[in-house]
Design a protein around this motif. Structure first.
Motif, PDB file in Angstrom:
ATOM      1  N   ASN A   1      13.064  57.209  16.954  1.00  0.00           N
ATOM      2  CA  ASN A   1      14.000  57.157  15.835  1.00  0.00           C
ATOM      3  C   ASN A   1      14.909  55.957  15.879  1.00  0.00           C
ATOM      4  O   ASN A   1      15.669  55.737  14.953  1.00  0.00           O
ATOM      5  N   GLY A   2      14.852  55.156  16.927  1.00  0.00           N
ATOM      6  CA  GLY A   2      15.676  53.972  16.967  1.00  0.00           C
ATOM      7  C   GLY A   2      17.138  54.262  17.143  1.00  0.00           C
ATOM      8  O   GLY A   2      17.968  53.418  16.899  1.00  0.00           O
ATOM      9  N   GLY A   3      17.482  55.476  17.566  1.00  0.00           N
ATOM     10  CA  GLY A   3      18.879  55.848  17.722  1.00  0.00           C
ATOM     11  C   GLY A   3      19.446  55.297  19.008  1.00  0.00           C
ATOM     12  O   GLY A   3      18.823  54.535  19.748  1.00  0.00           O
ATOM     13  N   PRO A   4      20.648  55.662  19.345  1.00  0.00           N
ATOM     14  CA  PRO A   4      21.293  55.185  20.553  1.00  0.00           C
ATOM     15  C   PRO A   4      20.543  55.626  21.794  1.00  0.00           C
ATOM     16  O   PRO A   4      20.124  56.751  21.930  1.00  0.00           O
ATOM     17  N   LYS A   5      20.324  54.709  22.742  1.00  0.00           N
ATOM     18  CA  LYS A   5      19.610  55.000  23.975  1.00  0.00           C
ATOM     19  C   LYS A   5      20.485  54.627  25.170  1.00  0.00           C
ATOM     20  O   LYS A   5      20.048  54.036  26.126  1.00  0.00           O
ATOM     21  N   GLY A   6      21.745  54.919  25.141  1.00  0.00           N
ATOM     22  CA  GLY A   6      22.650  54.554  26.205  1.00  0.00           C
ATOM     23  C   GLY A   6      23.306  53.224  25.893  1.00  0.00           C
ATOM     24  O   GLY A   6      23.003  52.556  24.911  1.00  0.00           O
ATOM     25  N   PRO A   7      24.205  52.768  26.746  1.00  0.00           N
ATOM     26  CA  PRO A   7      24.907  51.511  26.499  1.00  0.00           C
ATOM     27  C   PRO A   7      23.970  50.330  26.569  1.00  0.00           C
ATOM     28  O   PRO A   7      23.219  50.168  27.522  1.00  0.00           O
ATOM     29  N   ARG A   8      23.999  49.472  25.573  1.00  0.00           N
ATOM     30  CA  ARG A   8      23.157  48.286  25.530  1.00  0.00           C
ATOM     31  C   ARG A   8      23.745  47.202  26.409  1.00  0.00           C
ATOM     32  O   ARG A   8      24.950  46.998  26.467  1.00  0.00           O
ATOM     33  N   LYS A   9      22.855  46.451  27.142  1.00  0.00           N
ATOM     34  CA  LYS A   9      23.311  45.376  27.999  1.00  0.00           C
ATOM     35  C   LYS A   9      23.612  44.138  27.161  1.00  0.00           C
ATOM     36  O   LYS A   9      22.869  43.794  26.256  1.00  0.00           O
ATOM     37  N   ASP A  10      24.679  43.467  27.550  1.00  0.00           N
ATOM     38  CA  ASP A  10      25.067  42.262  26.844  1.00  0.00           C
ATOM     39  C   ASP A  10      24.139  41.131  27.263  1.00  0.00           C
ATOM     40  O   ASP A  10      24.045  40.790  28.450  1.00  0.00           O
ATOM     41  N   PRO A  11      23.382  40.487  26.341  1.00  0.00           N
ATOM     42  CA  PRO A  11      22.456  39.408  26.723  1.00  0.00           C
ATOM     43  C   PRO A  11      23.184  38.212  27.308  1.00  0.00           C
ATOM     44  O   PRO A  11      22.624  37.476  28.110  1.00  0.00           O
ATOM     45  N   SER A  12      24.424  37.958  26.932  1.00  0.00           N
ATOM     46  CA  SER A  12      25.156  36.815  27.476  1.00  0.00           C
ATOM     47  C   SER A  12      25.382  36.984  28.971  1.00  0.00           C
ATOM     48  O   SER A  12      25.341  36.008  29.735  1.00  0.00           O
ATOM     49  N   LYS A  13      25.622  38.208  29.434  1.00  0.00           N
ATOM     50  CA  LYS A  13      25.803  38.451  30.856  1.00  0.00           C
ATOM     51  C   LYS A  13      24.508  38.179  31.620  1.00  0.00           C
ATOM     52  O   LYS A  13      24.539  37.673  32.747  1.00  0.00           O
ATOM     53  N   LYS A  14      23.392  38.501  31.017  1.00  0.00           N
ATOM     54  CA  LYS A  14      22.097  38.269  31.664  1.00  0.00           C
ATOM     55  C   LYS A  14      21.833  36.777  31.827  1.00  0.00           C
ATOM     56  O   LYS A  14      21.382  36.308  32.880  1.00  0.00           O
ATOM     57  N   ILE A  15      22.139  36.004  30.788  1.00  0.00           N
ATOM     58  CA  ILE A  15      21.934  34.556  30.857  1.00  0.00           C
ATOM     59  C   ILE A  15      22.861  33.941  31.891  1.00  0.00           C
ATOM     60  O   ILE A  15      22.473  33.063  32.674  1.00  0.00           O
ATOM     61  N   LEU A  16      24.107  34.380  31.945  1.00  0.00           N
ATOM     62  CA  LEU A  16      25.055  33.872  32.930  1.00  0.00           C
ATOM     63  C   LEU A  16      24.598  34.194  34.347  1.00  0.00           C
ATOM     64  O   LEU A  16      24.742  33.370  35.269  1.00  0.00           O
ATOM     65  N   MET A  17      24.001  35.357  34.533  1.00  0.00           N
ATOM     66  CA  MET A  17      23.507  35.737  35.853  1.00  0.00           C
ATOM     67  C   MET A  17      22.387  34.802  36.298  1.00  0.00           C
ATOM     68  O   MET A  17      22.347  34.343  37.448  1.00  0.00           O
ATOM     69  N   TRP A  18      21.477  34.458  35.389  1.00  0.00           N
ATOM     70  CA  TRP A  18      20.390  33.538  35.727  1.00  0.00           C
ATOM     71  C   TRP A  18      20.911  32.140  36.029  1.00  0.00           C
ATOM     72  O   TRP A  18      20.393  31.452  36.921  1.00  0.00           O
ATOM     73  N   LEU A  19      21.940  31.708  35.315  1.00  0.00           N
ATOM     74  CA  LEU A  19      22.533  30.400  35.613  1.00  0.00           C
ATOM     75  C   LEU A  19      23.108  30.367  37.029  1.00  0.00           C
ATOM     76  O   LEU A  19      22.919  29.390  37.770  1.00  0.00           O
TER      77      LEU A  19
ATOM     78  N   PRO B   1      20.345  19.598  34.725  1.00  0.00           N
ATOM     79  CA  PRO B   1      21.090  19.405  33.464  1.00  0.00           C
ATOM     80  C   PRO B   1      20.295  19.789  32.225  1.00  0.00           C
ATOM     81  O   PRO B   1      20.823  20.405  31.299  1.00  0.00           O
ATOM     82  N   TYR B   2      18.991  19.418  32.244  1.00  0.00           N
ATOM     83  CA  TYR B   2      18.168  19.771  31.084  1.00  0.00           C
ATOM     84  C   TYR B   2      17.958  21.281  31.005  1.00  0.00           C
ATOM     85  O   TYR B   2      17.944  21.872  29.911  1.00  0.00           O
ATOM     86  N   GLY B   3      17.791  21.915  32.164  1.00  0.00           N
ATOM     87  CA  GLY B   3      17.658  23.367  32.158  1.00  0.00           C
ATOM     88  C   GLY B   3      18.913  24.061  31.660  1.00  0.00           C
ATOM     89  O   GLY B   3      18.845  25.046  30.918  1.00  0.00           O
ATOM     90  N   LEU B   4      20.072  23.531  32.078  1.00  0.00           N
ATOM     91  CA  LEU B   4      21.324  24.108  31.602  1.00  0.00           C
ATOM     92  C   LEU B   4      21.456  23.964  30.090  1.00  0.00           C
ATOM     93  O   LEU B   4      21.903  24.891  29.402  1.00  0.00           O
ATOM     94  N   LEU B   5      21.078  22.809  29.554  1.00  0.00           N
ATOM     95  CA  LEU B   5      21.150  22.616  28.105  1.00  0.00           C
ATOM     96  C   LEU B   5      20.242  23.593  27.377  1.00  0.00           C
ATOM     97  O   LEU B   5      20.602  24.156  26.335  1.00  0.00           O
ATOM     98  N   ILE B   6      19.035  23.807  27.921  1.00  0.00           N
ATOM     99  CA  ILE B   6      18.104  24.745  27.284  1.00  0.00           C
ATOM    100  C   ILE B   6      18.655  26.165  27.325  1.00  0.00           C
ATOM    101  O   ILE B   6      18.604  26.905  26.332  1.00  0.00           O
ATOM    102  N   LEU B   7      19.221  26.576  28.468  1.00  0.00           N
ATOM    103  CA  LEU B   7      19.775  27.924  28.568  1.00  0.00           C
ATOM    104  C   LEU B   7      20.977  28.107  27.643  1.00  0.00           C
ATOM    105  O   LEU B   7      21.142  29.166  27.025  1.00  0.00           O
ATOM    106  N   ILE B   8      21.817  27.085  27.538  1.00  0.00           N
ATOM    107  CA  ILE B   8      22.963  27.180  26.624  1.00  0.00           C
ATOM    108  C   ILE B   8      22.481  27.284  25.183  1.00  0.00           C
ATOM    109  O   ILE B   8      23.024  28.042  24.369  1.00  0.00           O
ATOM    110  N   TYR B   9      21.427  26.535  24.835  1.00  0.00           N
ATOM    111  CA  TYR B   9      20.872  26.601  23.482  1.00  0.00           C
ATOM    112  C   TYR B   9      20.340  28.004  23.193  1.00  0.00           C
ATOM    113  O   TYR B   9      20.597  28.579  22.126  1.00  0.00           O
TER     114      TYR B   9
END
Length: 708
Positions: free
Chosen positions: A24-42, A179-187
């Motif tokens: 049904n596409g309803g709530p399935k618990g708290p959604r993870k913030d994608p920005s936190k995931k990207i920051l973790m990989w950086l 530096p190029y990887g950082l630019l790609i991740l920021i994009y």
């Protein structure tokens, strides 16, 4: 229409409950913030690079950093230019010369290189005169700004063996790519944010539908929370039964309706019925407003329609509810200018999705509107909206049921009679009755009561119908006297017109824009009106003006609203209802069908100038006839007019029982009801309590109200 969410338990969905919650596409618990995931990989990448550099530095041998001048001084001790190492034979020469074993030039870039060398003995580096500390290693490093032919020729003259290598250290490679990887991740980070992190709020998610998916986990409302629309509930109950047991209908060749259109005036409970269907059926419920489809960009509406039905197919069987569908479902071909109409493209896509080549099995579309006359005929045909359910204004029984729903959690006094309140509120819809109960509860809370009384309902009803009393408005004695005779004229004509609604209450207390109000209480709900009833109403409306003219021999602007209503009513009686012998049973002046202009903006004149003159003549004659009739009634009962006007000046508000006593010549001791607040509202001095006087309000809608 009443509504209240049930908190005891929800309705079990059809089929597997676990799989239903996943679909049904309803709530399935708290959604993870994608920005936190990207920051973790950086952070992981940076830590990896630093660790790689530290390992590389740890594994490498200790090296002495030399300047280029120091390196040239070292070269000068290797021997004379042009003398190779093999030519140095004597022991003295060997002991005094510096032997450079190996030199490797690492090319870092176009104008950057690093020379890494090795001497035979660490003591050889001590020959450099500018060296501050004694050498403890035989390895040295020199940063070269560039490497040219002159430099290589000099090395050859001193006989130094050298080789060239590219810098292949993993740390350096990663640092150059970082530096190029950082630019790609920021994009990617900003793109995901502009798309709302995969949600519907992004900058580029124009084509995504804004449908709200209602989860089955939260408490649902059912048909028990709705009243006054029994016929509509019966129509929708069949759809719910089909969702729960489709085999019962399919074995007889029955097909589930593709769409249900809820029609009715505003406030009758169309949206509430759709929520009840979702709660009863126990299937995913997607809701959306008609205005959510159309935005400033072309093609967005059609894209959102496609996305809405794709989401519904993934949650099938489900219910899709579109509120105020007339925002996108208006008749096509009505735009001005002949340009691209975004609303029409949205409607075309909706028509295709509802009944096109693709089969939308298990998807039921429920739509609501209070303007079915402006909808496109293609949208209303069977196969798209198979059923049109009328949700009309409730009758007395329906209003009583609605009041029971809304007062379920409201403590009522023993004198409260919901049937009497329902009888005294003709024309009220569910939203009006809900507001009435709420105002009565607020009124009781204001006076610090433990329960809501009948007087609270009467005051709340008057406030809902006419507005709050204008206590700050002070009328002069002359204006107050004129208003009293004006309202008395309405009341006397109402009493002596047999087909009019019974008089209920008269007041000269200003409310809203009216200086006074005379209103009646219908004995029963009326769905059609006779000619005599209309003429009686016109006579009552003109009674106020005639009373002013008879008593004061002048006319005031207080009768402007009465004249406007009377003229409109007589015009409808002649042109729409065909109730005159002079013009016959004909309709004059068809409404203009320009959908773009709202369809009610103009009337199309389909009669001649001679007929228009005849309409004006008949209207004038009917108005003058009723004016003379009002004059005759007031002349015959002039004493009753005087008694009632004087009683209004003294008591300001009279109900029917008190009015009947007054016109019989009886004297009222005290007709004005009041009550005071039991608690202190404001104190000017210690121990002094100011308690305002509250006048009870009326019990029915007004027939005649006089504007300022």
């Amino acid at each position: 229409m009443g509504s209240e969410e049930k908190k005891d338990k929800g309705i079990e969905p059809v089929g597997d409950n676990k799989s239903r919650k996943q679909n049904n596409g309803g709530p399935k618990g708290p959604r993870k913030d994608p920005s936190k995931k990207i920051l973790m990989w950086l952070l992981i990448i940076v830590a990896f690079v630093l660790a790689l550099r530290s390992v590389e530095t740890f594994n490498s041998e200790k090296e002495m950093m030399l300047t280029y001048s120091q390196f040239k001084a070292l070269l000068s001790h290797t021997g004379e230019p042009g003398q190779e190492a093999e030519q140095v034979e004597s022991e003295e020469q060997k002991s005094g010369a510096v032997e450079i074993v190996d030199v490797v030039v690492e090319q870092k870039g176009i104008n950057n290189a690093v020379l890494r060398g090795e001497v035979a003995d660490p003591s050889h580096l001590s020959v450099i005169p500018s060296l501050e500390e004694p050498a403890e290693t035989k390895h040295f490093v020199v940063n070269l700004p560039f490497v040219d032919s002159d430099m290589l020729r000099e090395w050859d003259e001193y006989g130094i063996p050298y080789t060239f290598e590219q810098d292949r250290a993993w740390g350096s490679i990663v640092l150059s790519i970082l530096p190029y990887g950082l630019l790609i991740l920021i994009y990617i980070f900003f793109i995901r944010n502009m798309h709302g992190g995969g949600g519907q709020k992004g900058m580029f998610s124009f084509g995504k539908s804004k449908a709200k998916v209602h989860s089955l986990d939260r408490p649902q409302i059912t048909f028990a929370d709705a009243a006054g629309v029994e016929e509509a509930k019966g129509e929708l109950a069949e759809i719910i039964e089909f969702l729960k047991d489709p085999k019962k209908f399919k074995k007889l060749g029955g097909k589930i309706p593709k769409g249900v259109l809820l029609l009715g005036p505003p406030g009758t409970g169309k949206t509430l019925l759709a929520r009840c269907v979702a709660g009863e059926a126990g299937v995913p419920f997607l809701s959306m407003s008609g205005s959510d489809f159309v935005e400033m960009f072309v093609g967005v509406g059609a894209s959102r329609v496609r996305d809405l039905f794709e989401t519904a197919k993934r949650s099938s069987p489900c219910i899709v509810f579109i509120d105020e569908i007339d925002a996108v479902g208006r008749q096509r071909g009505a735009g001005l200018g002949g340009g691209h109409d975004e609303r029409e493209q949205t409607l075309n896509q909706m028509l295709v999705e509802m009944d096109g080549f693709e089969v939308n099995s298990g998807i039921i579309l429920i739509a609501a509107t209070n303007r079915p006359d402006v909808l496109d005929p293609a949208l209303l045909r069977p196969g798209r909206f198979d059923r049109q359910v009328v949700v009309d204004m409730p009758d007395v029984k329906g209003r009583e049921g609605i009041l029971k729903v809304h007062t379920k959690n409201t403590p009522l006094a023993p004198d409260v009679d919901l049937h009497t309140i329902a009888r005294g509120t003709p024309g009220f819809v569910g939203a009006d009755l809900s507001n009435l109960v709420n105002e009565a509860a607020l009124m009781a809370a204001r006076f610090g009561q433990e329960c809501v009384t009948m007087l609270d309902f009467e005051e709340a009803k008057d406030k809902v119908v006419m507005g709050t009393e204008r206590k700050s408005m002070v009328l002069s004695e002359k204006e107050k006297q004129t208003t009293a005779y004006h309202e008395a004229g309405h009341a006397i004509c109402n009493i002596h017109c047999k087909d009019a609604d019974p008089l209920h209450k008269v007041t000269i207390i200003p409310r809203g824009r009216a200086l006074g109000v005379t209103y009646s209480l219908p004995g029963e709900d009326k769905h059609s009106y006779t000619k005599q009833y209309i003429l009686d109403r016109v006579c009552i409306m003109l009674g106020g003006r005639m009373a002013e003219q008879m008593v004061f021999n002048h006319q005031t602007t207080g009768a402007s609203n009465d004249i406007k209503q009377a003229t409109s009513l007589i015009r409808k009686m002649i042109c729409d209802y065909g109730m005159t012998n002079e013009l016959g049973p004909l309709s004059y002046g068809e409404k203009d069908d320009s959908i773009f202009l709202g369809r009610d903006m103009n009337r199309h004149r389909d009669f001649s100038d001679k007929t228009a003159e005849e309409i004006d003549r008949v209207m004038r004659s009917v108005i003058e006839e009723q004016l003379e009739r009002a004059k005759a009634i007031l002349t015959e009962h002039r004493d009753q007019l005087e008694w009632l006007a004087k009683a209004l000046l003294e008591h300001e508000m009279l109900d029917r029982e008190e009015i009947m006593k007054v016109i019989k010549g009886d004297t009222l001791e005290s007709a004005k009801k009041s009550r005071v607040l039991p608690r202190t509202l404001k104190k000017d001095k210690p121990g002094v309590t100011i308690t305002p006087e509250i006048t009870p309000v009326a019990e029915e809608q007004s027939l005649n109200s006089d504007s300022e």
